[in-house]
Design a protein around this motif. Structure first.
Motif, PDB file in Angstrom:
ATOM      1  N   TYR A 120      -1.435  19.587  34.313  1.00 27.72           N
ATOM      2  CA  TYR A 120      -1.588  20.339  35.555  1.00 27.72           C
ATOM      3  C   TYR A 120      -2.994  20.924  35.570  1.00 27.72           C
ATOM      4  O   TYR A 120      -3.303  21.846  34.807  1.00 27.72           O
ATOM      5  CB  TYR A 120      -0.540  21.448  35.646  1.00 27.72           C
ATOM      6  CG  TYR A 120       0.846  20.957  35.992  1.00 27.72           C
ATOM      7  CD1 TYR A 120       1.220  20.750  37.317  1.00 27.72           C
ATOM      8  CD2 TYR A 120       1.779  20.700  34.987  1.00 27.72           C
ATOM      9  CE1 TYR A 120       2.494  20.298  37.643  1.00 27.72           C
ATOM     10  CE2 TYR A 120       3.056  20.240  35.301  1.00 27.72           C
ATOM     11  CZ  TYR A 120       3.408  20.048  36.633  1.00 27.72           C
ATOM     12  OH  TYR A 120       4.659  19.595  36.952  1.00 27.72           O
ATOM     13  N   MET A 121      -3.829  20.408  36.430  1.00 28.03           N
ATOM     14  CA  MET A 121      -5.246  20.767  36.414  1.00 28.03           C
ATOM     15  C   MET A 121      -5.490  22.235  36.739  1.00 28.03           C
ATOM     16  O   MET A 121      -6.422  22.847  36.207  1.00 28.03           O
ATOM     17  CB  MET A 121      -6.012  19.880  37.392  1.00 28.03           C
ATOM     18  CG  MET A 121      -6.033  18.408  37.026  1.00 28.03           C
ATOM     19  SD  MET A 121      -7.044  18.025  35.574  1.00 28.03           S
ATOM     20  CE  MET A 121      -8.701  18.215  36.256  1.00 28.03           C
ATOM     21  N   THR A 122      -4.686  22.823  37.607  1.00 28.64           N
ATOM     22  CA  THR A 122      -4.930  24.207  38.021  1.00 28.64           C
ATOM     23  C   THR A 122      -4.648  25.203  36.908  1.00 28.64           C
ATOM     24  O   THR A 122      -5.025  26.366  37.021  1.00 28.64           O
ATOM     25  CB  THR A 122      -4.093  24.568  39.255  1.00 28.64           C
ATOM     26  OG1 THR A 122      -2.695  24.421  38.942  1.00 28.64           O
ATOM     27  CG2 THR A 122      -4.441  23.680  40.437  1.00 28.64           C
ATOM     28  N   LYS A 127     -13.981  24.164  31.993  1.00 24.74           N
ATOM     29  CA  LYS A 127     -14.365  23.258  30.917  1.00 24.74           C
ATOM     30  C   LYS A 127     -13.269  22.252  30.628  1.00 24.74           C
ATOM     31  O   LYS A 127     -13.539  21.051  30.446  1.00 24.74           O
ATOM     32  CB  LYS A 127     -14.684  24.071  29.654  1.00 24.74           C
ATOM     33  CG  LYS A 127     -15.104  23.207  28.474  1.00 24.74           C
ATOM     34  CD  LYS A 127     -15.399  24.056  27.238  1.00 24.74           C
ATOM     35  CE  LYS A 127     -15.780  23.183  26.055  1.00 24.74           C
ATOM     36  NZ  LYS A 127     -16.044  24.000  24.830  1.00 24.74           N
ATOM     37  N   GLN A 128     -12.029  22.710  30.587  1.00 21.90           N
ATOM     38  CA  GLN A 128     -10.917  21.809  30.307  1.00 21.90           C
ATOM     39  C   GLN A 128     -10.713  20.800  31.439  1.00 21.90           C
ATOM     40  O   GLN A 128     -10.386  19.638  31.189  1.00 21.90           O
ATOM     41  CB  GLN A 128      -9.638  22.620  30.080  1.00 21.90           C
ATOM     42  CG  GLN A 128      -9.640  23.421  28.794  1.00 21.90           C
ATOM     43  CD  GLN A 128      -8.472  24.398  28.711  1.00 21.90           C
ATOM     44  OE1 GLN A 128      -7.982  24.880  29.729  1.00 21.90           O
ATOM     45  NE2 GLN A 128      -8.029  24.691  27.502  1.00 21.90           N
ATOM     46  N   ILE A 133     -11.309  15.010  33.184  1.00 24.52           N
ATOM     47  CA  ILE A 133     -11.951  13.974  34.003  1.00 24.52           C
ATOM     48  C   ILE A 133     -12.862  13.105  33.141  1.00 24.52           C
ATOM     49  O   ILE A 133     -12.854  11.875  33.237  1.00 24.52           O
ATOM     50  CB  ILE A 133     -12.743  14.610  35.156  1.00 24.52           C
ATOM     51  CG1 ILE A 133     -11.795  15.402  36.075  1.00 24.52           C
ATOM     52  CG2 ILE A 133     -13.497  13.547  35.951  1.00 24.52           C
ATOM     53  CD1 ILE A 133     -12.496  16.208  37.145  1.00 24.52           C
ATOM     54  N   ARG A 134     -13.645  13.737  32.279  1.00 20.49           N
ATOM     55  CA  ARG A 134     -14.611  13.026  31.444  1.00 20.49           C
ATOM     56  C   ARG A 134     -13.920  12.070  30.462  1.00 20.49           C
ATOM     57  O   ARG A 134     -14.451  10.985  30.161  1.00 20.49           O
ATOM     58  CB  ARG A 134     -15.478  14.013  30.681  1.00 20.49           C
ATOM     59  CG  ARG A 134     -16.605  13.364  29.884  1.00 20.49           C
ATOM     60  CD  ARG A 134     -17.481  14.390  29.186  1.00 20.49           C
ATOM     61  NE  ARG A 134     -18.140  15.273  30.144  1.00 20.49           N
ATOM     62  CZ  ARG A 134     -17.833  16.552  30.320  1.00 20.49           C
ATOM     63  NH1 ARG A 134     -16.870  17.113  29.585  1.00 20.49           N
ATOM     64  NH2 ARG A 134     -18.466  17.276  31.209  1.00 20.49           N
ATOM     65  N   GLY A 135     -12.745  12.448  29.978  1.00 22.55           N
ATOM     66  CA  GLY A 135     -12.044  11.612  29.005  1.00 22.55           C
ATOM     67  C   GLY A 135     -11.748  10.227  29.541  1.00 22.55           C
ATOM     68  O   GLY A 135     -11.946   9.219  28.843  1.00 22.55           O
ATOM     69  N   VAL A 136     -11.286  10.155  30.774  1.00 20.39           N
ATOM     70  CA  VAL A 136     -11.006   8.852  31.392  1.00 20.39           C
ATOM     71  C   VAL A 136     -12.307   8.106  31.649  1.00 20.39           C
ATOM     72  O   VAL A 136     -12.405   6.896  31.430  1.00 20.39           O
ATOM     73  CB  VAL A 136     -10.211   9.032  32.701  1.00 20.39           C
ATOM     74  CG1 VAL A 136     -10.030   7.694  33.404  1.00 20.39           C
ATOM     75  CG2 VAL A 136      -8.859   9.659  32.421  1.00 20.39           C
ATOM     76  N   ALA A 166     -14.648  18.236  40.063  1.00 22.12           N
ATOM     77  CA  ALA A 166     -14.660  16.793  40.307  1.00 22.12           C
ATOM     78  C   ALA A 166     -15.931  16.398  41.042  1.00 22.12           C
ATOM     79  O   ALA A 166     -16.589  15.407  40.694  1.00 22.12           O
ATOM     80  CB  ALA A 166     -13.423  16.385  41.102  1.00 22.12           C
ATOM     81  N   ARG A 167     -16.296  17.188  42.052  1.00 18.75           N
ATOM     82  CA  ARG A 167     -17.513  16.897  42.811  1.00 18.75           C
ATOM     83  C   ARG A 167     -18.753  17.050  41.939  1.00 18.75           C
ATOM     84  O   ARG A 167     -19.716  16.285  42.058  1.00 18.75           O
ATOM     85  CB  ARG A 167     -17.606  17.823  44.021  1.00 18.75           C
ATOM     86  CG  ARG A 167     -16.680  17.418  45.158  1.00 18.75           C
ATOM     87  CD  ARG A 167     -16.770  18.418  46.295  1.00 18.75           C
ATOM     88  NE  ARG A 167     -16.145  17.874  47.488  1.00 18.75           N
ATOM     89  CZ  ARG A 167     -16.776  17.139  48.390  1.00 18.75           C
ATOM     90  NH1 ARG A 167     -18.047  16.860  48.229  1.00 18.75           N
ATOM     91  NH2 ARG A 167     -16.151  16.667  49.445  1.00 18.75           N
TER      92      ARG A 167
END
Length: 257
Positions: A120-122, A127-128, A133-136, A166-167
């Protein structure tokens, strides 16, 4: 100041809208057809739910976070129907099924991010969120040697911070305006009706489906054919969205400027 002006205008419009007097009907019609209240910061807070377009195009998307048992059948149907779709992958899934990722990519489908660990992104810090996002991104670059720029938050769970991060990482955050609810395992008839007769189904729609269900693969061909019969072309999200010079309205519709 802009926020205050928007609130004042909104109150005036609301008062006019709820008044039933025939004397202000022309004003109401003018407001309905010509006035749009929008903040220039709005597009930084909303993902893309659908796209405003004159083309009869719709994007078919799959969230891919569970098993891979139905992948061959789904890809076979997409190939038979000459449809390119968009697959949103979790990092864990990529690590488990790298061969499937390559097959999907070789089939001409969009490769997109669904968060590294389907969290759950929220509930995460900035940083997390960026790490999810960066992991994928890193896994896909290592596996396919390509850069991706489409992201969908797991569970559709987002807030302003998620969109901002994300942006910041040059991603377009993608939601949907036609939810199949296939993960609830409805009957074939219910699932076909849910998608093909959805009130939001229109040019620029984004359909949400999932891999790893029992029912999706069983009805996918019929759903595609029903949508085509309505005169639509099914395209990947990368072909549907605008990359620049756009705004996003209060419903999440991306509109070309």
């Amino acid at each position: 100041m802009l926020r205050k002006m928007s609130v004042i205008i909104l109150l005036i419009l609301t008062a006019l809208w709820v008044t039933n007097s025939d004397s202000i009907r022309p004003a109401r019609e003018f407001i309905q057809n010509n006035i749009y209240v929008w903040s220039e910061t709005q597009e930084e807070k909303l993902p893309i739910y659908c796209v405003d377009t004159d083309k009869k195009q719709i994007a078919l998307t799959f969230d891919t976070a569970w098993g891979n048992e139905d992948i061959p059948q789904i890809l076979k149907i997409l190939k038979q129907e000459n449809v390119k779709a968009t697959f949103f992958f979790c990092g864990d899934w990529i690590s488990k099924y790298p061969a499937d990722i390559k097959t999907i990519y070789d089939g001409g489908h969009d490769i997109a991010s669904h968060g590294d660990h389907h969290k759950y992104m929220t509930k995460l810090t900035d940083k997390q969120q960026q790490e999810e996002i960066r992991g994928v991104t890193e896994k896909i670059q290592g596996l396919l040697g390509i850069k991706i720029d489409l992201f969908r938050a797991p569970y559709g769970d987002y807030n302003e911070s998620v969109v901002k991060n994300a942006r910041k990482m040059n991603y377009y955050i993608i939601q949907w305006n036609v939810d199949s609810l296939d993960w609830q395992e409805p009957t074939k008839e219910q699932l076909i009706k849910k998608v093909c007769e959805h009130k939001n189904l229109s040019p620029g729609s984004i359909i949400l489906m999932h891999t790893g269900t029992k029912c999706t693969k069983q009805v996918l061909k019929q759903i595609i054919r029903n949508i085509k019969a309505k005169g639509y072309e099914l395209v990947p999200v990368s072909r549907l969205i605008y990359r620049s010079n756009y705004r996003i309205d209060l419903t999440g519709k991306q509109i070309k400027l």
